[in-house]
Scaffold this active site. Structure first.
Site, PDB file in Angstrom:
ATOM      1  N   GLU A 134      -0.171   9.585   1.240  1.00  0.00           N
ATOM      2  CA  GLU A 134      -0.905  10.570   2.025  1.00  0.00           C
ATOM      3  C   GLU A 134      -1.135  10.130   3.464  1.00  0.00           C
ATOM      4  O   GLU A 134      -1.144  10.946   4.387  1.00  0.00           O
ATOM      5  CB  GLU A 134      -2.270  10.820   1.372  1.00  0.00           C
ATOM      6  CG  GLU A 134      -3.151  11.781   2.152  1.00  0.00           C
ATOM      7  CD  GLU A 134      -4.582  11.800   1.632  1.00  0.00           C
ATOM      8  OE1 GLU A 134      -5.129  10.720   1.375  1.00  0.00           O
ATOM      9  OE2 GLU A 134      -5.124  12.893   1.471  1.00  0.00           O
ATOM     10  N   ASP A 135      -1.311   8.829   3.619  1.00  0.00           N
ATOM     11  CA  ASP A 135      -1.643   8.341   4.954  1.00  0.00           C
ATOM     12  C   ASP A 135      -0.488   8.406   5.942  1.00  0.00           C
ATOM     13  O   ASP A 135      -0.688   8.272   7.139  1.00  0.00           O
ATOM     14  CB  ASP A 135      -2.137   6.889   4.857  1.00  0.00           C
ATOM     15  CG  ASP A 135      -3.480   6.820   4.146  1.00  0.00           C
ATOM     16  OD1 ASP A 135      -4.283   7.754   4.322  1.00  0.00           O
ATOM     17  OD2 ASP A 135      -3.713   5.844   3.411  1.00  0.00           O
ATOM     18  N   ARG A 188      -9.273   3.671  10.969  1.00  0.00           N
ATOM     19  CA  ARG A 188      -7.828   3.864  10.889  1.00  0.00           C
ATOM     20  C   ARG A 188      -7.297   4.969  11.789  1.00  0.00           C
ATOM     21  O   ARG A 188      -6.099   5.077  11.995  1.00  0.00           O
ATOM     22  CB  ARG A 188      -7.454   4.195   9.437  1.00  0.00           C
ATOM     23  CG  ARG A 188      -7.801   3.107   8.436  1.00  0.00           C
ATOM     24  CD  ARG A 188      -6.830   1.942   8.555  1.00  0.00           C
ATOM     25  NE  ARG A 188      -7.131   0.873   7.607  1.00  0.00           N
ATOM     26  CZ  ARG A 188      -6.715   0.880   6.339  1.00  0.00           C
ATOM     27  NH1 ARG A 188      -6.039   1.898   5.875  1.00  0.00           N
ATOM     28  NH2 ARG A 188      -7.000  -0.123   5.548  1.00  0.00           N
ATOM     29  N   CYS A 216      -4.713  10.388  -2.194  1.00  0.00           N
ATOM     30  CA  CYS A 216      -3.875   9.412  -1.498  1.00  0.00           C
ATOM     31  C   CYS A 216      -2.469   9.312  -2.062  1.00  0.00           C
ATOM     32  O   CYS A 216      -1.546   8.871  -1.386  1.00  0.00           O
ATOM     33  CB  CYS A 216      -4.502   8.016  -1.584  1.00  0.00           C
ATOM     34  SG  CYS A 216      -6.073   7.898  -0.755  1.00  0.00           S
ATOM     35  N   ASP A 276       0.812  -1.220   0.000  1.00  0.00           N
ATOM     36  CA  ASP A 276       0.000   0.000   0.000  1.00  0.00           C
ATOM     37  C   ASP A 276       0.844   1.268   0.000  1.00  0.00           C
ATOM     38  O   ASP A 276       0.315   2.367   0.165  1.00  0.00           O
ATOM     39  CB  ASP A 276      -0.895   0.019   1.240  1.00  0.00           C
ATOM     40  CG  ASP A 276      -1.957  -1.060   1.206  1.00  0.00           C
ATOM     41  OD1 ASP A 276      -2.836  -0.968   0.334  1.00  0.00           O
ATOM     42  OD2 ASP A 276      -1.888  -1.988   2.032  1.00  0.00           O
ATOM     43  N   HIS A 324     -11.967   6.365   4.907  1.00  0.00           N
ATOM     44  CA  HIS A 324     -11.422   7.582   5.494  1.00  0.00           C
ATOM     45  C   HIS A 324     -12.406   8.729   5.402  1.00  0.00           C
ATOM     46  O   HIS A 324     -13.366   8.684   4.631  1.00  0.00           O
ATOM     47  CB  HIS A 324     -10.147   7.999   4.739  1.00  0.00           C
ATOM     48  CG  HIS A 324      -8.980   7.102   4.981  1.00  0.00           C
ATOM     49  ND1 HIS A 324      -8.119   6.735   3.977  1.00  0.00           N
ATOM     50  CD2 HIS A 324      -8.524   6.509   6.101  1.00  0.00           C
ATOM     51  CE1 HIS A 324      -7.168   5.961   4.475  1.00  0.00           C
ATOM     52  NE2 HIS A 324      -7.396   5.799   5.773  1.00  0.00           N
TER      53      HIS A 324
END
Lengths: 983, 275
Positions: free
Chosen positions: B72-73, B139, B268, B67, B167
């Site tokens: 962005e995460d 998350r 993302c 992933d 999200h």
């Protein structure tokens, strides 16, 4: 008056210790004056609580001393020094006293506070004055006349005994007479005070223009000056130490009973500050909590046993500092913010710390001078709670980039950046949610913010808040239902203690008023009844402050910038200014609107207070910021209401939009108020119908009749809502019993509570004009119901005429609609609360009488319904029970059919334990003209109320009032507050 | 505030081959086309670098981190401060290492979310230019939000419950300085209500029929003004029409069909920042 007042003050010192019993007896049997005198000897020097209370005419007049105490005093500690205890005792005693007595007392005391003239004797004078006031206020005080005489006599005697003072006294008397002459009505009080001031002080004219508060403050001084000998004798001066924003100390001598305002103006004058509305003085109470000094109250009563040490600070942070007129004001705001930042109260990031620090340096030191400014020049300043070398370097680096910027520009830049900080102007209070989770309540210009740790978990903008209240240590806000929601919800928070709850409540009231209203509420105008704390923000609102700022016409004041230095340093070098010039004129710009006049309407308050319930029904202008009813309007409204009583309204031919504006909400109760305090029945006196209106109505009629198709359906709904409190309070409205309760709880202010309605408690009752008071009367016999009328801002006001056309009992020009025909209509009222009635009233279309019962727990957190949100659920410990009785014929579908709203009116009145809201709407649906009256009666009591009786009475009255209408629905909503033992 | 959207750099991460097979996904409906997803990715990069002129820092792919393309995460950058997150999915925690290195190299102040009780995916963080909204989702938790609030003290940080979708930004994003693009689902609309209630600012909203189309990338670039990367008409025709009403924006449709299958949205793929 001034003279008198002065004498009063002197006298007052004595009264506090009076034995409770004596007071009671005296008050009850003897004219008030006597009691006071007798009591005085016994009382110690402790500043009379009552006096303090008296100071704030509006808020506290009616309320007995108990209330004032809590407000005034910052220290919650029960274990206060002797003086305090004495006060408390008094309170306790006072509770036993009949309300009207208390009231008188407070009034008398008030005067002293206003004019602290040195001379001692005139206790009687005080009482006399009190009586005068009362008379003026309420016109029919039975005892007043007698009391006056006695007082006068007494005064004379004293005068004889004290030759020196004779003259003064005489003068005073004369003045009194003059005053009496001049003052015809209760409302005139303020004027009268001014008058008083005139003879002694010629400057008074100017001051007259100024706010009354100022006058009050000033007058005492002047009078004192006139009577030096007395001054020396009796005037006790205290030195106040005020920490200014630059860390320096300012010392100022004030009379012991001076109000907060006096000191504040002294400070402002010292600072040469004109835009002072954003600032205030604060002090630390015994619990080290910062409290704002109420300008309208005596300092001494507020600080209690704390030291006479204050801090001058920003109270209302202007959202846009660039709109301030003077650089000086901005400078002071900068100083406050630097403090806030350095102390960590205003959190900001590293970068922001550096940036703001660099502007502060530029403002204070000017351009960076490499020679003069060595690396360590910066360490004298504190830019952040934890200042690192790295930060200092960054600050210096940025400082360089500001070269050429003037101090004023640097301040402006500083503010432009600081105002964007999310916590700018947010006043934080520790609290817990219903689950005991620690949260913070943040009061700011826009509303109330809820934080958990640093996270904002909810926000209630002012327009969303219907009511703010506190009770014991709980703080509640009632939330306007959202689009999809039917119920208003109440969110509760638990504060550490009662004082904290009250503090946050006050801050909310103040912020709301300052930032949302165009002008402070005027107690005088609003006849709304207040229970419990009468506290209202009395200063100028932001709008007024801005307006005033535009009028500032003076050369830019010179001022020296000295400060962001570290505190230790500034303290060392702090310039000490001592001002002993006591007679200095206070700055005229002062700001409260609340003059002595406010005192006038508080007759019944004391009773209310006895109940321990603080209910504030607010003028609806909360939401409609432009609504400002004049006295005239109110009177008019009252007249209209009375007419309503007499008659039912006819259908207006057409909706008249223009009339909405005219509509006012008056309090029908004014008349009632006049009655003697003890009189149980107020209802009997109904105002006469306004002829003019009547005639108008007649005119209207023809039109209505001309349309054959117009059928008027009249419906009346009575909603009785009872709130039973689990508290030990005595349910009885009787003053005496109530007084007892008070005494019981005298020490703990836990009973103290107050509400602040952000806007009309909107119950959408439909249509018809009824006088709420009648119902009130039945339920709260002893107390004088003070009818409060609220205007619903949002609701377009139909002219009173339309609604009031018909004679009530006599003729029903409009064919009565059989109950069957009645349709339930949705009120299309504009105001937020409209839908509420429906929600609370459950309609059943089933035949005969349908009785439904449901228990609901109000849904509190509207916004977030997730786990997190649930955690925030308010502490609402209430059980709700709703029973609906409906006439069989009700057309359940009616609600859906809108129709044209022709008129709508909401009348709210409150008395000791009942609040009645009457909502009258007239709707034109198709060919049907429907008039609906919905009346909501909220009975608040500590113990069980005889619902059946109350209900029966309400229905009976409703029927009597509107013989040509039928009662279609009765909803009994019972809310029981579960006992909660907390402080 | 006026700096909102004025980016100079974009941090991205090359796509591992394992994405199409091993990436976390919330629904298993259709397989990811490895070629298609790469094509989309390349297009995205070229838009940022070639068309918009951003400096694109491309981190190397890590096959162990399927992933990792969704950078962005792993970080929230605001001003000159970067918060390295602690992704909610344990399998993604190591993705932050490379991101931290890149941000450090770019000279940002690095704050790390070291609290083991905290989780946060950058996809739950909506920065409007004036304040933060943090979605509390599978998350991201409260503790993570608290750390973010402590990191960016100048700004209000409000929490928004995310009941559906992965999200917060799965159904909303900023489409302009004061404009929130929001999906039409109940969950999205509900979240928007909360956002509006929690904020002192009056945001305008741009409602698009499809939740996933509400994720767009807004930039304010010199010489180009308002720039918006949004969905393509092939995938979301109706939503695209809505975006096309933004006349003053430079609109750039960017296909994201394949990555959407593994919950990848337009935002993302990059961490945008201004240096």
């Amino acid at each position: 008056m001034t003279t008198e007042a002065g004498s009063e003050t002197d006298v007052k010192k004595e009264p506090e210790k009076v034995p409770e019993v004596e007071q009671q007896q005296e008050q009850e049997t003897v004219p008030p004056q006597t009691e006071e005198q007798s009591s005085k000897p016994a009382e110690s020097e402790a500043p009379p609580t009552a006096a303090a209370a008296a100071d704030q005419p509006q808020e506290e007049n009616q309320i007995a001393e108990p209330q004032s105490e809590p407000e005034a005093s910052a220290s919650p500690d029960p274990s206060s020094p002797p003086a305090a205890s004495a006060q408390k005792k008094e309170k306790g005693i006072s509770r036993f006293l009949p309300p009207w007595l208390k009231r008188q007392k407070s009034q008398s005391q008030e005067k002293p506070a206003e004019s602290p003239t040195p001379h001692t004797e005139p206790i009687e004078e005080k009482s006399v004055k009190e009586e005068d006031e009362e008379e003026k206020k309420s016109g029919d005080q039975p005892d007043g006349g007698a009391a006056e005489r006695t007082e006068e006599v007494e005064v004379k005697e004293e005068a004889q005994s004290r030759p020196q003072e004779e003259e003064q006294e005489k003068e005073e008397e004369e003045k009194e007479k003059e005053e009496e002459k001049s003052v015809g009505s209760a409302d005139t009080q303020p004027a009268r005070e001014e008058r008083e001031g005139e003879p002694e002080v010629k400057e008074s004219e100017e001051k007259k223009e100024e706010k009354k508060e100022q006058e009050q403050v000033i007058q005492p001084e002047e009078s004192a000056a006139l009577l030096p000998h007395k001054l020396s004798k009796k005037m006790k001066m205290v030195v106040c130490h005020v920490t200014l924003l630059d860390g320096s100390q300012f010392s100022c001598e004030v009379e012991k009973r001076a109000k907060g305002q006096y000191l504040f103006f002294e400070v402002c004058e010292h600072l040469n500050l004109v835009e002072k509305d954003y600032f205030a003085l604060s002090f630390k109470d015994n619990a080290e909590q910062r409290c704002w000094l109420d300008p309208t109250k005596e300092i001494k009563r507020q600080i209690r046993n704390s030291q006479w040490q204050f801090a001058f600070s920003v109270k209302f942070y202007p959202p846009d500092p660039s709109q301030l007129t003077e650089d000086l004001t901005r400078y002071l705001l900068c100083l406050q913010l630097r403090q806030d930042i350095a102390s960590g109260r205003l959190p900001c990031s590293f970068v922001t710390h550096a940036l703001l620090g660099s502007y502060a340096l530029q403002a204070e030191l000017g351009d960076q001078d490499p020679d003069e400014h060595r690396l360590d020049y910066i360490s004298d300043f504190q830019f952040a709670p934890n200042q690192t070398k790295e930060l200092e370097e960054k600050v210096m680096e940025l400082h360089k980039s500001h070269r050429g910027m003037t101090p004023a520009q640097a301040d402006a830049q500083f503010l432009e950046n600081a105002k964007k900080l999310s916590m700018y102007g947010v006043d934080l209070h520790h609290a817990k949610d219903s689950e005991g989770v620690d949260i913070m309540l943040g009061v700011c210009a826009n509303g109330l913010l809820i934080y958990k740790d640093r996270l904002r978990i909810n926000r209630f903008a002012w327009p969303k808040i219907l009511k703010i209240s506190y009770k014991r240590s709980n703080f509640y806000i009632k939330i306007r239902p959202g689009e999809a929601e039917q119920f208003e919800s109440t969110v509760g928070f638990k504060l550490p203690n009662h004082r904290a709850a009250k503090r946050v409540w006050k801050v909310c009231v103040e912020h709301h008023t300052f930032f949302r209203l165009t002008s402070p509420e005027q107690p005088t105008k609003s006849k709304f009844l207040t229970l419990g704390s009468k506290f209202r923000y009395s200063g100028r609102t932001q709008a007024q402050a801005r307006q005033a700022s535009t009028l500032i016409d003076r050369p830019t004041p010179y001022f020296q910038r000295t400060s962001s230095k570290r505190i230790s340093r500034s303290l060392d070098g702090a310039p000490m200014v001592n001002i002993s010039d006591y007679s200095r004129a206070v700055d005229s710009a002062a700001g409260g609107d609340n003059g002595p006049a406010l005192e006038l309407n508080s007759d019944s308050k004391s009773k209310l207070r006895v109940q321990g319930e603080n209910i504030y029904v607010r003028h609806s202008n909360l939401m409609l910021e432009d609504l400002d009813k004049t006295q005239e309007d109110v009177l008019k409204h009252q007249a209209s209401i009375s007419e309503l009583k007499r008659s039912f309204m006819e259908a207006a031919p057409e909706p008249r939009p223009s009339q909405w504006d005219k509509r006012l909400t008056g309090s029908p109760a004014t008349t009632l108020r006049l009655q003697a305090p003890g009189a149980p029945q107020i209802s009997s006196s109904l105002p006469e119908a306004d002829r003019r209106d009547a005639s108008k109505s007649t005119e209207v009629k023809p039109e209505v009749n001309g349309q054959p198709e117009v059928v008027e359906v009249v419906e009346e709904t009575v909603v009785i809502e009872e709130v039973v409190k689990a508290k030990p309070k005595s349910p009885t409205p009787e003053p005496e019993s109530a007084a007892q309760d008070r005494s019981l709880s005298s020490d703990s202010e836990s009973e103290d509570e107050a509400e602040y309605h952000a806007h009309t408690p909107s119950i959408s009752v439909q249509l018809i004009k009824e006088e709420p008071e009648e119902e009130l009367n039945q339920q709260a016999p002893p107390s004088e119901p003070e009818p409060i009328t609220e205007t619903e801002p949002a609701v377009p006001a139909p002219s009173a005429q339309t609604e009031e056309d018909e004679a009530p009992n006599g003729h029903s020009p409009i064919p009565e609609a059989p109950p069957t025909e009645t349709e339930e209509e949705e009120p299309h009222i504009v105001n937020g609360g409209v839908s509420r009635v429906e929600t609370e009233v459950i309609c059943c279309s089933e035949p005969p009488v349908v009785k439904t019962e449901m228990v609901t727990i109000s849904d509190t957190f509207a916004a977030q319904k997730t786990e997190i949100s649930t955690k925030e659920v308010p502490i609402v410990h209430t059980e709700t029970k709703t029973i609906t009785y409906e006439a069989a014929q009700l057309d359940g579908n009616g609600d859906g059919e809108p129709g044209v709203l022709m008129t709508a009116q909401t009348i709210t009145s409150e008395s000791l334990c009942t609040t009645t809201t009457t909502h009258i709407t007239k709707t034109l649906k198709g060919g049907l003209s429907e008039t609906r009256i919905e009346k909501r009666i909220v009975i608040t009591g500590d113990s069980d109320i005889d619902h059946d009786q109350a209900l029966a009475q309400a229905i009976k009255e409703a029927k009597e009032q509107h013989p040509d209408m039928s009662v279609t629905r009765v909803v009994v909503h019972k809310e029981t507050e579960l006992a909660e033992e907390d402080d | 505030m006026s700096d909102f959207g004025k980016y100079t750099h974009a941090i991205m991460r090359a796509m591992p081959a394992s994405l199409s097979t091993a990436a976390l996904r919330s629904d298993n409906v259709s397989p990811v086309d490895p070629l298609g997803v790469q094509r989309e990715f390349d297009h995205y990069v070229s838009v940022l670098r070639d068309r918009l002129g951003l400096q694109v820092v491309m981190l190397p792919a890590d096959e162990e981190l399927p992933d990792c393309v969704f950078v962005e995460d792993t970080a929230v950058v605001c001003g000159s401060t970067a918060l390295i997150t602690r992704p909610g999915a344990p399998s993604r925690r190591s993705e932050t290492v490379a991101m931290k290195g890149a941000l450090t190299e770019l000279g940002l102040n690095i704050v790390e979310m070291n609290d083991e009780l905290a989780t946060m995916d950058g996809g739950d963080v909506l920065f409007t230019g004036k304040e933060f909204f943090v979605g509390l989702s599978k998350r991201t938790n409260q503790r993570g939000a608290e750390i973010l609030a402590n990191t960016f003290k100048d700004y209000a940080v409000s929490t928004i419950p995310v009941e559906e979708g992965l999200h917060l930004k799965s159904f909303c994003s900023m489409a302009g300085p004061n404009l929130i693009a929001i999906g039409s689902s109940d969950a999205a609309q509900k979240a928007l209500k909360v956002i509006q209630q929690m904020s002192d600012c009056k945001y305008e909203k741009l409602t698009v029929p499809d939740d996933r189309a509400a994720n767009c990338v807004y930039m304010n670039l010199p010489g180009k003004g308002d720039v918006l990367l949004h969905c393509t008409p092939e995938v979301f025709p109706e939503s695209t029409k809505v975006f096309e009403r933004l006349k003053s924006h430079m609109l750039i449709p960017v296909s994201n069909q394949e990555k959407m299958k593994v919950d990848g949205a337009l935002t993302c793929l990059s961490v945008l920042l201004r240096i």
